[in-house]
Design a protein around this motif. Structure first.
Motif, PDB file in Angstrom:
ATOM      1  N   TYR A  55      -2.548   5.653  -2.820  1.00  0.00           N
ATOM      2  CA  TYR A  55      -3.827   5.585  -3.535  1.00  0.00           C
ATOM      3  C   TYR A  55      -4.316   4.143  -3.654  1.00  0.00           C
ATOM      4  O   TYR A  55      -3.556   3.231  -3.998  1.00  0.00           O
ATOM      5  N   LEU A  56      -5.594   3.931  -3.342  1.00  0.00           N
ATOM      6  CA  LEU A  56      -6.204   2.609  -3.494  1.00  0.00           C
ATOM      7  C   LEU A  56      -7.181   2.593  -4.663  1.00  0.00           C
ATOM      8  O   LEU A  56      -7.019   1.813  -5.595  1.00  0.00           O
ATOM      9  N   CYS A  57      -8.194   3.438  -4.627  1.00  0.00           N
ATOM     10  CA  CYS A  57      -9.159   3.473  -5.735  1.00  0.00           C
ATOM     11  C   CYS A  57      -9.993   4.740  -5.647  1.00  0.00           C
ATOM     12  O   CYS A  57     -10.136   5.334  -4.589  1.00  0.00           O
ATOM     13  N   LEU A  79      -4.009  -5.426  -0.921  1.00  0.00           N
ATOM     14  CA  LEU A  79      -5.196  -4.583  -1.094  1.00  0.00           C
ATOM     15  C   LEU A  79      -5.228  -3.962  -2.483  1.00  0.00           C
ATOM     16  O   LEU A  79      -6.257  -3.964  -3.163  1.00  0.00           O
ATOM     17  N   ILE A  80      -4.092  -3.418  -2.894  1.00  0.00           N
ATOM     18  CA  ILE A  80      -4.021  -2.779  -4.214  1.00  0.00           C
ATOM     19  C   ILE A  80      -4.314  -3.794  -5.314  1.00  0.00           C
ATOM     20  O   ILE A  80      -4.981  -3.486  -6.306  1.00  0.00           O
ATOM     21  N   SER A  81      -3.859  -5.021  -5.134  1.00  0.00           N
ATOM     22  CA  SER A  81      -4.087  -6.054  -6.149  1.00  0.00           C
ATOM     23  C   SER A  81      -5.562  -6.441  -6.248  1.00  0.00           C
ATOM     24  O   SER A  81      -5.981  -7.009  -7.266  1.00  0.00           O
ATOM     25  N   GLN A  82      -6.337  -6.151  -5.211  1.00  0.00           N
ATOM     26  CA  GLN A  82      -7.746  -6.535  -5.194  1.00  0.00           C
ATOM     27  C   GLN A  82      -8.661  -5.531  -5.880  1.00  0.00           C
ATOM     28  O   GLN A  82      -9.834  -5.803  -6.109  1.00  0.00           O
ATOM     29  N   VAL A  83      -8.135  -4.374  -6.191  1.00  0.00           N
ATOM     30  CA  VAL A  83      -8.973  -3.301  -6.746  1.00  0.00           C
ATOM     31  C   VAL A  83      -9.178  -3.519  -8.234  1.00  0.00           C
ATOM     32  O   VAL A  83      -8.230  -3.676  -8.996  1.00  0.00           O
ATOM     33  N   ALA A 128     -11.166  10.054  -3.000  1.00  0.00           N
ATOM     34  CA  ALA A 128     -10.809   8.668  -3.311  1.00  0.00           C
ATOM     35  C   ALA A 128     -10.483   7.938  -2.019  1.00  0.00           C
ATOM     36  O   ALA A 128     -10.453   8.524  -0.928  1.00  0.00           O
ATOM     37  N   TYR A 129     -10.243   6.637  -2.142  1.00  0.00           N
ATOM     38  CA  TYR A 129      -9.816   5.830  -1.001  1.00  0.00           C
ATOM     39  C   TYR A 129      -8.287   5.723  -1.015  1.00  0.00           C
ATOM     40  O   TYR A 129      -7.677   5.508  -2.059  1.00  0.00           O
ATOM     41  N   TYR A 130      -7.705   5.853   0.178  1.00  0.00           N
ATOM     42  CA  TYR A 130      -6.261   5.770   0.338  1.00  0.00           C
ATOM     43  C   TYR A 130      -5.916   4.797   1.461  1.00  0.00           C
ATOM     44  O   TYR A 130      -6.649   4.676   2.446  1.00  0.00           O
ATOM     45  N   ILE A 131      -4.789   4.114   1.282  1.00  0.00           N
ATOM     46  CA  ILE A 131      -4.232   3.272   2.331  1.00  0.00           C
ATOM     47  C   ILE A 131      -3.254   4.127   3.125  1.00  0.00           C
ATOM     48  O   ILE A 131      -2.364   4.751   2.549  1.00  0.00           O
TER      49      ILE A 131
END
Length: 300
Positions: free
Chosen positions: A163-165, A289-293, A269-272
């Motif tokens: 999961y990203l956002c 990437l996760i840290s940027q959300v 949702a957006y997923y990596i």
């Protein structure tokens, strides 16, 4: 062994075949490849002999693909893409750099990912990005793709989804309509709407969340990508439901403004996505990437 080697693909012949198929003409293919017309014709005959099937019907001034050629062409294009990626990655490795092959949806890549990449490169300056924007689900290993950013449900054959956002949309206006929003539901209801054809129920769902019925779902303008919806709003054509993370810079600059602060979280949702098998070559990038959300799922 000799019999097996007969079926090894000759990239030179495959390039010539693809070019001739694309142009439907040996002379134009020769110009494209910097060869003579006779060289193109000779290479096509060589490939035909190798597969023991005719690939083109020769007609005055043009060539027409046979059924065998039409079947072969998609596979040839796939092999040529793979060969090109392989050589690009090998060249980077020879120079001491590390290629990171990433696929993301076009608008997400342009408006969210690209502005953030300098931060990652400052942390990992040896990285070279190979960025693509395919909208389809594909075989990550076949495409030699280390990571994909996928919108939808956490399902990707051959891939592991992280999961990203969530996608949180807000009614947004721009251009001459910036002064007409009024920051109230009645004003937003009266504005012309920009609809996204890929998400045809987006406005209807938003009105449902407000406890109202959509006045006329057919009213307004339709576009097929968020990038076009953003530009339509910037031009003042109407109000659109846009994800805030795609318009951060526009909001900060005042080119766009939130017409009414009533966010709506969509079902997807957006997923990596990373390949299921093999070492995770994109682990550091995935964590970054996760840290940027900054946008997380809405409660309820």
């Amino acid at each position: 062994m000799i019999r097996q080697r007969r079926f090894l693909p000759d990239i030179r012949l495959l390039q010539t075949f693809e070019c001739a198929a694309r142009h439907g003409n040996f002379t134009r293919a020769a110009e494209d490849l910097a060869l003579t017309q006779s060289a193109v014709s000779r290479q096509i005959r060589e490939l035909e002999a190798q597969i023991d099937k005719p690939l083109f019907e020769r007609l005055p001034g043009r060539v027409v693909m046979t059924p065998a050629a039409r079947d072969l062409l998609p596979e040839v294009r796939r092999l040529l893409r793979m060969a090109e990626v392989t050589m690009r990655h090998a060249h980077a490795g020879a120079s001491g750099d590390r290629v990171l092959s990433v696929n993301a949806l076009p608008t997400f890549a342009t408006r969210w990912l690209m502005p953030r990449l300098p931060d990652y490169l400052a942390r990992a300056p040896e990285t070279r990005f190979d960025l693509t924007t395919s909208r389809e689900v594909f075989d990550l290993e076949e495409r030699q793709c280390h990571l994909a950013i996928h919108y939808g449900q956490p399902v990707w054959p051959g891939g592991t989804c992280t999961y990203l956002c969530s996608e949180i949309v807000l009614p947004v206006v721009g251009g001459a309509l910036r002064g007409d929003a009024g920051d109230n539901l009645a004003a937003v209801t009266a504005l012309p709407k920009i609809h996204l054809s890929e998400r045809p129920t987006l406005w209807t769902d938003w009105f449902d969340r407000q406890g109202l019925e959509m006045p006329d779902a057919r009213e307004g303008h339709w576009v097929d990508q968020f990038s076009l919806a953003i530009e339509a709003v910037r031009a003042g054509l109407g109000c659109a439901l846009l994800p805030a993370y795609l318009i951060e810079q526009d909001l900060a600059a005042g080119d766009l403004c939130v017409a009414l602060d009533r966010p709506h979280s969509t079902d997807n949702a957006y997923y990596i996505v990373t390949p299921e098998s093999g070492a995770d070559q994109a682990e550091a990038f995935r964590d970054w990437l996760i840290s940027q959300v900054s946008f997380r799922p809405l409660a309820g």
